[in-house]
Scaffold this active site. Structure first.
Site, short mmCIF file in Angstrom:
data_model
loop_
_atom_site.label_atom_id
_atom_site.label_comp_id
_atom_site.label_asym_id
_atom_site.label_seq_id
_atom_site.Cartn_x
_atom_site.Cartn_y
_atom_site.Cartn_z
N ASP A 93 -110.52 60.18 -61.58
CA ASP A 93 -111.96 60.12 -61.36
C ASP A 93 -112.44 61.18 -60.37
O ASP A 93 -113.63 61.26 -60.08
CB ASP A 93 -112.39 58.73 -60.89
CG ASP A 93 -111.72 58.29 -59.59
OD1 ASP A 93 -110.91 59.06 -59.04
OD2 ASP A 93 -111.99 57.15 -59.14
N ASP A 124 -108.01 51.40 -63.53
CA ASP A 124 -107.97 50.52 -62.36
C ASP A 124 -109.38 50.04 -62.02
O ASP A 124 -109.73 49.86 -60.85
CB ASP A 124 -107.33 51.24 -61.15
CG ASP A 124 -106.96 50.29 -60.01
OD1 ASP A 124 -106.93 49.06 -60.24
OD2 ASP A 124 -106.73 50.77 -58.89
N GLY A 141 -110.27 49.88 -56.13
CA GLY A 141 -110.30 50.12 -57.57
C GLY A 141 -111.31 51.20 -57.89
O GLY A 141 -111.66 52.03 -57.05
N ILE A 185 -111.91 61.13 -57.32
CA ILE A 185 -112.08 60.46 -56.03
C ILE A 185 -110.75 59.97 -55.51
O ILE A 185 -110.37 60.26 -54.37
CB ILE A 185 -113.07 59.28 -56.15
CG1 ILE A 185 -114.45 59.78 -56.56
CG2 ILE A 185 -113.14 58.48 -54.84
CD1 ILE A 185 -115.41 58.69 -56.96
#
Length: 399
Positions: free
Chosen positions: A255, A281, A316, A257
């Protein structure tokens, strides 16, 4: 009901790509894949003709997902699982492992039994199929808990796992554990003996301890870089061992991140597409927008694409599989074939379901995703039934 004939575009089959090929879905299975659709009497089929630049790929398999659209596996309800199963096809996910997290024994047992009861008749064609459970915790290191609640962490325990596996109806297919914790190597060995994937994660292990874990049965790593001892030039740690050892297939949350794009590329160069699985996740906030949510009884704030606990710990993600695939292309320059390997083939092979999932081949489940030229999901079929069709005017921000 007539069989479905999909033709046009590029079809990515198990044996290679077919330009202007065809795929026939009959009932819940793929009946045929090939070239030369003009030979068929189209009156006998429900025909979908695709634009030349569109692609037909296998449905994605998410091995690590906690929730979506306001629902979470740990809710322990039929409604929560139903919500996830009907939501996920819009991102190209046609099957998944319902993933638990570190909680009290009663809460975990309730979630396990709920998934057991849901699998089968309650999870019909047209929904993403729950193909098992991923037990993430409580057998982890308190030093690398991340968003897993410290109060409920336990040492790895073969007897407790046996009880839970029985409660689940043998549905637990993957277990995240810290092998260096007391009982960890014993549990890893037991998992291997019983055909369950042992995954190192939320682990503070030193390199030598990881190697011992591999020798005892560890073949998988949970969300590379996150929740593990990192790479250091004098101590390779868990991350270094995972990157070095071909025995381990690793998850990664792409992602931008959880790991910088450069570190995703670093992992891809070390592991190759055959040893990487893309996961989300994701938690209940996925598809819900900015706001305040919960994960394992803890408050989570979602702002943009980031979900965090009050202390800033990542909790997550809200990532969709289609976006993980798009990011992976952007970060690494990999091919469509590589994406299929990392979103479907590897997962199906690890879980022992490649005979029916993970590729487009006659006789397999008709888990089929149609992408446009921008790699957006236009159609998704779960076991032969249309599960999602992008509406006119929809875009990647709202689907």
């Amino acid at each position: 009901m007539k069989p479905l004939l999909i033709t046009g575009g590029t079809i990515y089959t198990e044996s290679g790509e077919l330009e202007n090929g065809y795929l026939i879905i009959n009932g819940q299975q793929i009946a045929e894949v090939g070239k030369g659709a003009d030979a068929f009497n189209r009156e006998d089929y429900d025909v979908h003709v695709l634009p030349a630049k569109w692609s037909v790929v296998p449905g994605m398999i998410d091995l690590h997902i906690h929730g979506a659209a306001g629902a979470d596996v740990m809710d322990g309800t039929v409604e929560a699982l139903k919500t996830m199963a009907v939501t996920l096809p819009q991102e190209g996910t046609t099957s998944f492992l319902a993933t638990t997290m570190t909680q009290g024994e009663e809460e975990i047992e309730s979630a396990l039994q709920n998934v057991r009861e849901y699998m089968g008749e309650n999870n019909p064609p047209g929904e993403a199929e729950i193909i098992g459970l991923h037990l993430e915790g409580p057998f982890i290191s308190p030093k690398r808990a991340g968003a897993q609640p410290l109060d409920h962490i336990k040492n790895p325990d073969v007897e407790l796992f046996q009880k839970w596996q029985e409660l689940s109806g043998n549905a637990i297919k993957l277990v995240t554990l810290a092998p260096e914790e007391p009982g960890g190597y014993e549990l890893s060995s037991y998992l291997k003996e019983t055909g369950v994937v042992a995954s190192i994660g939320h682990s503070d292990a030193l390199y030598e301890e990881v190697v011992k874990g591999i020798d005892s049965g560890v073949t998988h790593a949970t969300h590379l870089y996150n929740g593990m001892r990192g790479l250091h030039h004098r101590e390779p740690g868990v991350a270094g061992a995972v990157l070095l050892h071909d025995e381990i297939t690793t998850e990664i949350i792409v992602d931008g991140i959880h790991s910088r794009p450069e570190m995703v590329k670093f992992a891809y160069r070390n592991k190759g597409s055959e040893r990487v699985v893309l996961i989300t996740d994701s938690m209940r906030a996925k598809c819900m927008g900015n706001g305040f949510y919960t994960l394992g009884g803890q408050g989570v704030t979602v702002n943009g694409n980031e979900a965090t606990l009050a202390d800033g710990t990542l909790a997550g993600s809200i990532l969709k599989m289609k976006d993980a695939a798009r990011n992976m292309r952007e970060f690494t320059g990999c091919s469509t074939e590589d994406i299929i390997q990392m979103t479907a083939v590897n997962q199906a092979k690890e879980l022992g379901v490649f005979e029916r999932k993970g590729s487009l081949s006659a006789g397999k489940d008709a888990d089929v995703v149609v992408l446009n030229e921008e790699k957006e999901v236009m159609y998704a079929f779960c076991r032969g039934k249309l599960s999602y069709q992008q509406k006119e005017g929809e875009n990647r921000e709202n689907n």
